[in-house]
Scaffold this motif. Structure first.
Motif, PDB file in Angstrom:
ATOM      1  N   LEU A  28       9.896  54.116   5.591  1.00  0.00           N
ATOM      2  CA  LEU A  28      10.802  53.031   5.192  1.00  0.00           C
ATOM      3  C   LEU A  28      10.307  52.377   3.909  1.00  0.00           C
ATOM      4  CD1 LEU A  28      13.099  50.954   5.620  1.00  0.00           C
ATOM      5  CD2 LEU A  28      11.531  49.706   7.141  1.00  0.00           C
ATOM      6  N   LEU A  29       9.007  52.126   3.852  1.00  0.00           N
ATOM      7  CA  LEU A  29       8.425  51.522   2.652  1.00  0.00           C
ATOM      8  C   LEU A  29       8.617  52.438   1.454  1.00  0.00           C
ATOM      9  CD1 LEU A  29       6.682  49.373   1.235  1.00  0.00           C
ATOM     10  CD2 LEU A  29       4.674  50.662   1.989  1.00  0.00           C
ATOM     11  N   TYR A  30       8.360  53.729   1.613  1.00  0.00           N
ATOM     12  CA  TYR A  30       8.517  54.706   0.531  1.00  0.00           C
ATOM     13  C   TYR A  30       9.955  54.713   0.022  1.00  0.00           C
ATOM     14  CZ  TYR A  30       8.708  59.383  -1.628  1.00  0.00           C
ATOM     15  OH  TYR A  30       8.898  60.441  -2.487  1.00  0.00           O
ATOM     16  N   ARG A  31      10.894  54.769   0.954  1.00  0.00           N
ATOM     17  CA  ARG A  31      12.315  54.775   0.578  1.00  0.00           C
ATOM     18  C   ARG A  31      12.679  53.490  -0.169  1.00  0.00           C
ATOM     19  NH1 ARG A  31      15.155  54.205   5.605  1.00  0.00           N
ATOM     20  NH2 ARG A  31      16.616  52.529   5.144  1.00  0.00           N
ATOM     21  N   SER A  32      12.184  52.372   0.326  1.00  0.00           N
ATOM     22  CA  SER A  32      12.500  51.079  -0.287  1.00  0.00           C
ATOM     23  C   SER A  32      11.973  51.003  -1.707  1.00  0.00           C
ATOM     24  CB  SER A  32      11.903  49.953   0.557  1.00  0.00           C
ATOM     25  OG  SER A  32      12.382  50.001   1.879  1.00  0.00           O
ATOM     26  N   ASN A  33      10.734  51.429  -1.912  1.00  0.00           N
ATOM     27  CA  ASN A  33      10.136  51.377  -3.245  1.00  0.00           C
ATOM     28  C   ASN A  33      10.865  52.293  -4.212  1.00  0.00           C
ATOM     29  OD1 ASN A  33       6.672  51.001  -2.107  1.00  0.00           O
ATOM     30  ND2 ASN A  33       8.288  49.502  -2.325  1.00  0.00           N
ATOM     31  N   LEU A  34      11.301  53.480  -3.750  1.00  0.00           N
ATOM     32  CA  LEU A  34      12.066  54.380  -4.620  1.00  0.00           C
ATOM     33  C   LEU A  34      13.367  53.711  -5.056  1.00  0.00           C
ATOM     34  CD1 LEU A  34      11.842  57.968  -3.027  1.00  0.00           C
ATOM     35  CD2 LEU A  34      10.637  57.091  -5.035  1.00  0.00           C
ATOM     36  N   LEU A  35      14.072  53.134  -4.106  1.00  0.00           N
ATOM     37  CA  LEU A  35      15.363  52.510  -4.426  1.00  0.00           C
ATOM     38  C   LEU A  35      15.173  51.285  -5.321  1.00  0.00           C
ATOM     39  CD1 LEU A  35      16.988  52.761  -0.880  1.00  0.00           C
ATOM     40  CD2 LEU A  35      17.621  54.093  -2.892  1.00  0.00           C
ATOM     41  N   GLY A  36      14.184  50.475  -5.024  1.00  0.00           N
ATOM     42  CA  GLY A  36      13.979  49.242  -5.779  1.00  0.00           C
ATOM     43  C   GLY A  36      13.413  49.442  -7.161  1.00  0.00           C
ATOM     44  N   SER A  37      12.916  50.651  -7.455  1.00  0.00           N
ATOM     45  CA  SER A  37      12.306  50.908  -8.765  1.00  0.00           C
ATOM     46  C   SER A  37      13.333  51.133  -9.863  1.00  0.00           C
ATOM     47  CB  SER A  37      11.381  52.133  -8.677  1.00  0.00           C
ATOM     48  OG  SER A  37      12.135  53.310  -8.420  1.00  0.00           O
ATOM     49  N   ASP A  38      14.601  51.290  -9.509  1.00  0.00           N
ATOM     50  CA  ASP A  38      15.653  51.579 -10.488  1.00  0.00           C
ATOM     51  C   ASP A  38      16.696  50.473 -10.422  1.00  0.00           C
ATOM     52  OD1 ASP A  38      17.807  52.616 -12.009  1.00  0.00           O
ATOM     53  OD2 ASP A  38      17.176  54.672 -11.580  1.00  0.00           O
ATOM     54  N   LYS A  39      16.826  49.713 -11.506  1.00  0.00           N
ATOM     55  CA  LYS A  39      17.743  48.566 -11.512  1.00  0.00           C
ATOM     56  C   LYS A  39      19.210  48.992 -11.501  1.00  0.00           C
ATOM     57  CE  LYS A  39      14.511  45.538 -11.335  1.00  0.00           C
ATOM     58  NZ  LYS A  39      13.522  46.383 -10.700  1.00  0.00           N
ATOM     59  N   ARG A  40      19.477  50.293 -11.689  1.00  0.00           N
ATOM     60  CA  ARG A  40      20.852  50.769 -11.527  1.00  0.00           C
ATOM     61  C   ARG A  40      21.241  50.844 -10.052  1.00  0.00           C
ATOM     62  NH1 ARG A  40      20.360  56.310 -14.621  1.00  0.00           N
ATOM     63  NH2 ARG A  40      18.375  56.191 -13.476  1.00  0.00           N
ATOM     64  N   ILE A  41      20.237  50.832  -9.194  1.00  0.00           N
ATOM     65  CA  ILE A  41      20.470  50.912  -7.753  1.00  0.00           C
ATOM     66  C   ILE A  41      20.577  49.520  -7.146  1.00  0.00           C
ATOM     67  CG2 ILE A  41      19.507  51.692  -5.557  1.00  0.00           C
ATOM     68  CD1 ILE A  41      18.188  54.001  -7.100  1.00  0.00           C
ATOM     69  N   THR A  42      19.616  48.673  -7.492  1.00  0.00           N
ATOM     70  CA  THR A  42      19.685  47.282  -7.040  1.00  0.00           C
ATOM     71  C   THR A  42      18.848  46.419  -7.966  1.00  0.00           C
ATOM     72  OG1 THR A  42      19.662  45.889  -5.061  1.00  0.00           O
ATOM     73  CG2 THR A  42      17.707  47.259  -5.440  1.00  0.00           C
ATOM     74  N   ASN A  43      19.206  45.171  -8.045  1.00  0.00           N
ATOM     75  CA  ASN A  43      18.526  44.251  -8.942  1.00  0.00           C
ATOM     76  C   ASN A  43      17.270  43.676  -8.288  1.00  0.00           C
ATOM     77  OD1 ASN A  43      20.413  43.312  -7.157  1.00  0.00           O
ATOM     78  ND2 ASN A  43      21.514  42.091  -8.625  1.00  0.00           N
ATOM     79  N   TYR A  44      16.487  42.968  -9.089  1.00  0.00           N
ATOM     80  CA  TYR A  44      15.245  42.396  -8.587  1.00  0.00           C
ATOM     81  C   TYR A  44      15.526  41.461  -7.409  1.00  0.00           C
ATOM     82  CZ  TYR A  44      10.961  39.706  -8.243  1.00  0.00           C
ATOM     83  OH  TYR A  44       9.829  39.112  -7.765  1.00  0.00           O
ATOM     84  N   GLY A  45      14.837  41.701  -6.298  1.00  0.00           N
ATOM     85  CA  GLY A  45      14.989  40.851  -5.122  1.00  0.00           C
ATOM     86  C   GLY A  45      16.266  41.103  -4.348  1.00  0.00           C
ATOM     87  N   GLU A 209      20.585  59.239   9.808  1.00  0.00           N
ATOM     88  CA  GLU A 209      19.741  59.360  10.988  1.00  0.00           C
ATOM     89  C   GLU A 209      18.275  59.568  10.638  1.00  0.00           C
ATOM     90  OE1 GLU A 209      20.543  58.643  14.147  1.00  0.00           O
ATOM     91  OE2 GLU A 209      22.362  57.978  13.130  1.00  0.00           O
ATOM     92  N   THR A 210      17.999  59.899   9.383  1.00  0.00           N
ATOM     93  CA  THR A 210      16.615  60.000   8.921  1.00  0.00           C
ATOM     94  C   THR A 210      16.473  59.182   7.636  1.00  0.00           C
ATOM     95  OG1 THR A 210      16.961  61.927   7.503  1.00  0.00           O
ATOM     96  CG2 THR A 210      16.459  62.353   9.844  1.00  0.00           C
ATOM     97  N   ALA A 211      15.227  58.881   7.306  1.00  0.00           N
ATOM     98  CA  ALA A 211      14.992  58.128   6.079  1.00  0.00           C
ATOM     99  C   ALA A 211      15.482  58.903   4.871  1.00  0.00           C
ATOM    100  CB  ALA A 211      13.501  57.804   5.950  1.00  0.00           C
ATOM    101  N   ARG A 212      15.247  60.196   4.864  1.00  0.00           N
ATOM    102  CA  ARG A 212      15.662  61.023   3.731  1.00  0.00           C
ATOM    103  C   ARG A 212      17.183  61.088   3.627  1.00  0.00           C
ATOM    104  NH1 ARG A 212      13.500  67.098   2.103  1.00  0.00           N
ATOM    105  NH2 ARG A 212      14.884  67.360   0.298  1.00  0.00           N
ATOM    106  N   GLU A 213      17.852  61.284   4.753  1.00  0.00           N
ATOM    107  CA  GLU A 213      19.311  61.358   4.728  1.00  0.00           C
ATOM    108  C   GLU A 213      19.917  60.067   4.204  1.00  0.00           C
ATOM    109  OE1 GLU A 213      23.096  61.567   7.834  1.00  0.00           O
ATOM    110  OE2 GLU A 213      21.081  62.067   8.559  1.00  0.00           O
TER     111      GLU A 213
END
Length: 700
Positions: A28-45, A209-213
């Protein structure tokens, strides 16, 4: 800006080999950090992620289902495991029995702590029910510009169906909370094949159903929106096309440097504000367009945007076709007053019986046609993030208006979030600001012993610090050290030769452009020399005067100019020397220059008082530790003057003092802090000796 190049596609960064050894929380942490590292995906915070994980109950030892979800106030890009709240799923589901309807949904937040698993102290966010009630193991909630562009279009539902078919559903606007969690649950039950849903005016939910999916569904969903928008807007001018010229970069910076201290001075009432300037391509395209004023007036839609930017910006009355900065400055007071009246009227129209008191009515975002965007907030990080959020809003407006009509959030809904009782409670829990929060300081000789110690002291109290020094290597090292120990936002550096007018002007312009103005000048650049008067060359005499007298004049003059434009007062501290009051043998050039420095400070105190500019002097003596001066030949020269070895000098100075103590850079820094803080608000023209006691240097 929606980049038209193929590189605008989000890359799938999932590394299965890396994930293979991770626990479920770590995935979950790995997935979150990947998503949060790109501002096209989500903004800070912004946005949140979750996973429903089977854990061993610490009381019963039995397996239980636990919701791991990003805690309140966290940022996905930098979050760690401790940033996730953990809650019993069984207890969360049980809250439905207590729910009394949408009129009472705020009270449900008070029940969330009762659902905490394993005494986790991380507070759960208002979005927790949205993740809990989606009957999927992994859930992502993101704020991608491309998807929000669809979510804020007038025909958002039809566009969602056109882009995604039934794979991604659509729900109308609903404020985040318990009720929206129930909506999401019902949607999932009724549309079991859906992989996600677009929330009108808000953002995107996806699951798996999985973190990767879950991660790959999020990436694919956003990429499909990017591709669709590119195809639909190809060849169309954004925002109705350009109607104003964009000034060259140098002229844009010059305008910002003039406007920022003027605005800052007019809005730093209840709290000090720090500025940020953005003239990126996306901003320039927007502020030069035909539809800028109309779209800006509609306000932002996504709650994450306007909670940081206010609902609408202030458009500064500047005409880049006929640039007259002074006329614009003269019109600012009226423009700001109109904005404040507008916010007050908005508050009165929309207030509820239990609404919190009206907050600061000043704008956060200032759009300057042909120049860029200025943002002001309580600190640099918040000002920068506010700018990033408004760029997100610009991207959203570009996409929505390019394929449909952009729709801002309805005024009452926006107010109910901005002045939400729960949002107010979060603000009230914030720590009290530090004593120099929102203040901007420039320190000459900032990479030396006293300069570094002073910077450290001011940084600890929340100030933004511009380090100025002629030693580029030491300056870079000091900048890097402080940026790592504090934040990159809080520290800037600039090479400065205080004897050159153009260097001084450039350094202050840099401080203004980076932070919006200046409140504190610590004039500390130094030089040392020793020689009998009959052996003192004119070049040595002139060098002392250039740095210690002329240099101090030049930086003080520039500080006066800037502080008067800002019109909020200021504090100037000269780092002089005991030698400015007490003569020393074989150091006539140095002592005379230091005496001139002290008297200059007195003169400036007289001139500055009318404008609230306080000027004081700190007189150190024999600060050997960490000093670039004392590591030079000055040490040998002073030792020779007293007929002793250099190694004996520090002990000589200690014994010479009345208190029999050594003086360190931190001692001087403490005196500087006193003079720039409110503790000395009624002091100007003063001299504070930090010399462990020297009767010759007594000022009275």
């Amino acid at each position: 800006m929606l980049d038209k190049r193929p590189a605008a596609r989000l890359a799938n960064l999932w590394d299965e080999a890396k994930v293979a050894t991770m626990s479920e929380p770590e995935q979950l942490l790995y997935r979150s950090n990947l998503l949060g590292s790109d501002k096209r995906i989500t903004n800070y915070g912004g946005g949140n992620t979750s996973a429903k994980i089977t854990e061993k109950d610490p009381l019963t030892g039995e397996p239980v289902e636990v919701l791991w979800v990003k805690g309140s106030g966290g940022d996905l890009g930098s979050i760690r495991l401790a940033g996730f709240a953990t809650l019993y799923m069984e207890k969360l589901k049980g809250l439905k029995r207590l729910y009394r309807g949408v009129e009472h949904e705020d009270e449900m937040v008070g029940y969330l702590p009762h659902c905490t698993f394993n005494l986790n102290p991380r507070a759960a966010s208002i979005d927790t029910p949205l993740h809990a009630f989606v009957p999927r193991k992994h859930v992502d909630h993101m704020h991608p510009d491309a998807v929000i562009a669809i979510a804020t279009a007038e025909n958002s539902r039809e566009l969602t169906a056109e882009i995604y078919g039934g794979e991604i559903g659509w729900l109308p606007w609903k404020r985040p909370g318990f009720e929206l969690g129930l909506w999401l649950e019902r949607f999932c039950r009724e549309s079991p094949e859906a992989k996600g849903v677009v929330l009108a005016g808000h953002g995107l939910f996806t699951w798996g159903e999985t973190a990767r999916e879950c991660y790959e569904t999020t990436i694919a969903t956003i990429n499909r929106a990017i591709e669709w928008l590119e195809a639909k807007t190809a060849g169309k001018p954004a925002f109705g096309g350009p109607v104003r010229p964009v000034l060259p970069a140098g002229e844009r910076q010059a305008v910002a440097e003039r406007l920022m201290p003027a605005i800052r001075g007019m809005i730093s009432g209840a709290e000090w504000k720090v500025g940020h300037f953005d003239d990126s391509d996306a901003v320039l395209e927007f502020v030069g367009s035909r539809d800028m004023e109309r779209l800006a007036a509609l306000g932002t839609s996504c709650p994450d945007h306007f909670l940081r930017t206010k609902r609408t910006p202030l458009v500064v009355p500047f005409d880049p076709a006929r640039p007259d900065v002074e006329q614009t400055v003269a019109s600012l007071a009226g423009a700001l007053e109109e904005y404040r009246k507008g916010h007050a009227a908005y508050y009165e129209r929309c207030r509820r019986p239990d609404s919190p008191p009206m907050r600061d009515p000043n704008a956060v975002v200032y759009l300057v046609p042909g120049v860029g965007m200025i943002t002001f907030a309580k600190d640099k990080a918040t000002a920068r993030v506010s700018a990033e959020f408004y760029v997100n809003a610009i991207n959203v407006m570009r996409g929505a208006s390019g394929v449909s009509s952009y729709v801002g959030l309805e005024e009452q809904e926006a107010f109910d979030i901005e002045y939400w009782v729960l949002e107010e409670a979060k603000l009230q829990r914030l720590p009290k600001p530090k004593s120099l929060a929102g203040k901007v300081a420039l320190i000459t000789g900032g990479a030396g012993g006293i300069g570094r110690a002073t910077a450290e002291r001011l940084l600890r109290e929340g100030a933004c610090v511009v380090l100025a020094d002629i030693d580029e290597h030491a300056l870079a090292a000091t900048d890097e050290e402080f940026a790592s120990r504090y934040t990159c936002d809080q520290v800037r550096s600039v090479r400065l030769d205080v004897t050159k007018e153009e260097d001084v002007a450039r350094a202050f312009a840099h401080a203004t452009r980076e932070y919006g103005g200046l409140d504190i000048l610590v004039s500390n650049a130094g030089i040392s020399s020793a020689a009998p008067v009959d052996e003192t060359e004119l070049s040595l005499w002139n060098r002392n005067m250039e740095i210690l007298s002329t240099g101090y004049f030049l930086v003080a003059r520039e500080a006066f100019r800037l502080m008067k434009k800002q019109n909020t007062g200021g504090a100037i501290v000269f780092i002089a020397s005991k030698n400015g009051l007490a003569a020393s043998p074989k150091a006539s050039a140095y002592c005379t220059a230091k005496a001139a420095e002290i008297h200059l400070a007195r003169c400036l105190a007289l001139e500055g008082a009318e404008f609230g500019i306080r000027v004081n002097t700190v007189n150190p003596d024999a600060v050997l530790r960490g000093s670039k001066i004392w590591s030079s030949e000055w040490r040998q020269q002073r030792a020779a003057a007293y007929n002793m070895s250099p190694d004996e000098l520090e002990e000589h100075y200690r014994k010479r003092s009345l208190l029999k103590l050594s003086v360190f850079p931190e001692d001087v820094a403490e005196a500087v802090y006193f003079f720039v803080s409110d503790a000395s608000a009624k002091s100007t023209g003063n001299i504070l000796n930090v010399d462990a006691g020297n009767a010759q240097a007594f000022t009275r």
